[in-house]
Design a protein around this motif. Structure first.
Motif, short mmCIF file in Angstrom:
data_model
loop_
_atom_site.label_atom_id
_atom_site.label_comp_id
_atom_site.label_asym_id
_atom_site.label_seq_id
_atom_site.Cartn_x
_atom_site.Cartn_y
_atom_site.Cartn_z
N TRP A 30 3.71 -8.47 3.44
CA TRP A 30 3.33 -7.64 2.31
C TRP A 30 1.85 -7.71 1.93
N LYS A 31 1.02 -8.22 2.82
CA LYS A 31 -0.43 -8.19 2.63
C LYS A 31 -0.99 -7.18 3.62
N PHE A 32 -1.94 -6.37 3.16
CA PHE A 32 -2.51 -5.37 4.07
C PHE A 32 -3.89 -4.95 3.58
N ASP A 33 -4.63 -4.32 4.47
CA ASP A 33 -5.93 -3.74 4.13
C ASP A 33 -5.77 -2.24 3.99
N LEU A 34 -6.42 -1.68 2.98
CA LEU A 34 -6.47 -0.23 2.79
C LEU A 34 -7.88 0.21 3.17
N GLU A 35 -8.00 0.92 4.29
CA GLU A 35 -9.29 1.40 4.79
C GLU A 35 -9.48 2.86 4.42
N TRP A 40 -2.27 1.85 -8.60
CA TRP A 40 -2.41 0.42 -8.32
C TRP A 40 -3.87 -0.02 -8.24
N LEU A 41 -4.78 0.90 -8.06
CA LEU A 41 -6.20 0.55 -7.89
C LEU A 41 -6.90 0.50 -9.24
N ASP A 42 -7.77 -0.48 -9.39
CA ASP A 42 -8.60 -0.54 -10.59
C ASP A 42 -10.05 -0.23 -10.28
N GLU A 43 -10.29 0.26 -9.05
CA GLU A 43 -11.63 0.66 -8.65
C GLU A 43 -11.53 1.78 -7.62
N ILE A 44 -12.60 2.52 -7.47
CA ILE A 44 -12.67 3.57 -6.46
C ILE A 44 -13.04 2.94 -5.12
N ILE A 45 -12.42 3.43 -4.05
CA ILE A 45 -12.74 2.95 -2.71
C ILE A 45 -13.55 4.04 -2.01
N VAL A 46 -14.81 3.75 -1.76
CA VAL A 46 -15.72 4.73 -1.15
C VAL A 46 -15.48 4.81 0.35
N PRO A 47 -15.86 5.94 0.97
CA PRO A 47 -15.71 6.07 2.43
C PRO A 47 -16.37 4.89 3.16
N VAL A 49 -6.74 5.56 5.63
CA VAL A 49 -6.70 6.86 4.98
C VAL A 49 -7.77 7.73 5.61
N ARG A 50 -7.34 8.91 6.07
CA ARG A 50 -8.28 9.88 6.63
C ARG A 50 -8.22 11.14 5.79
N ASN A 51 -9.05 12.15 6.11
CA ASN A 51 -9.12 13.35 5.29
C ASN A 51 -7.79 14.07 5.11
N LYS A 52 -6.99 14.16 6.15
CA LYS A 52 -5.77 14.94 6.07
C LYS A 52 -4.50 14.16 6.34
#
Length: 110
Positions: free
Chosen positions: A25-30, A52-59, A102-105
């Motif tokens: 249950w641990k993972f990276d969100l790219e 679930w996020l408390d910050e924005i994840i930039v590209p 996560v990708r554009n589409k």
């Protein structure tokens, strides 16, 4: 909402939905899209969770996530929103992955 609060809520959700293999249950969100990621939500009983996020994840950035449990239903509908108003969603198998990209589409996991 802090990351700790978010992860505690996720853990409660996962515990309520069944049993899975340990230590998965641990993972990276790219973020490999061209827009900022603004939210990460799961669906239960037809309703989306709070963000679930408390910050924005930039590209180009990666955000480390930990559900804090090894219990729950492996496959969870997940929605990720972008600053441009678009989103991607998929039924993600959290038992058989370590990275969500996560990708554009779309969104993929491995």
């Amino acid at each position: 909402m802090t990351a700790k609060t978010i992860l505690a809520a996720v853990a409660a959700l996962l515990v309520a939905t069944g049993t899975v293999a340990a230590n998965e249950w641990k993972f990276d969100l790219e973020n490999r899209s061209t827009a900022n990621v603004t939210s990460f939500r799961t669906q239960e009983n037809g309703a989306w969770s709070d963000n679930w996020l408390d910050e924005i994840i930039v590209p180009g950035d990666t955000f480390e996530m930990d559900f804090g449990t090894d219990e729950g239903n492996c496959t969870v509908r997940t929605r990720i929103d972008f600053t441009d108003g678009t989103y991607v969603d998929a039924d993600i198998d959290y038992c058989n992955m370590s990275t969500i990209t996560v990708r554009n589409k779309d969104v993929i996991w491995k």
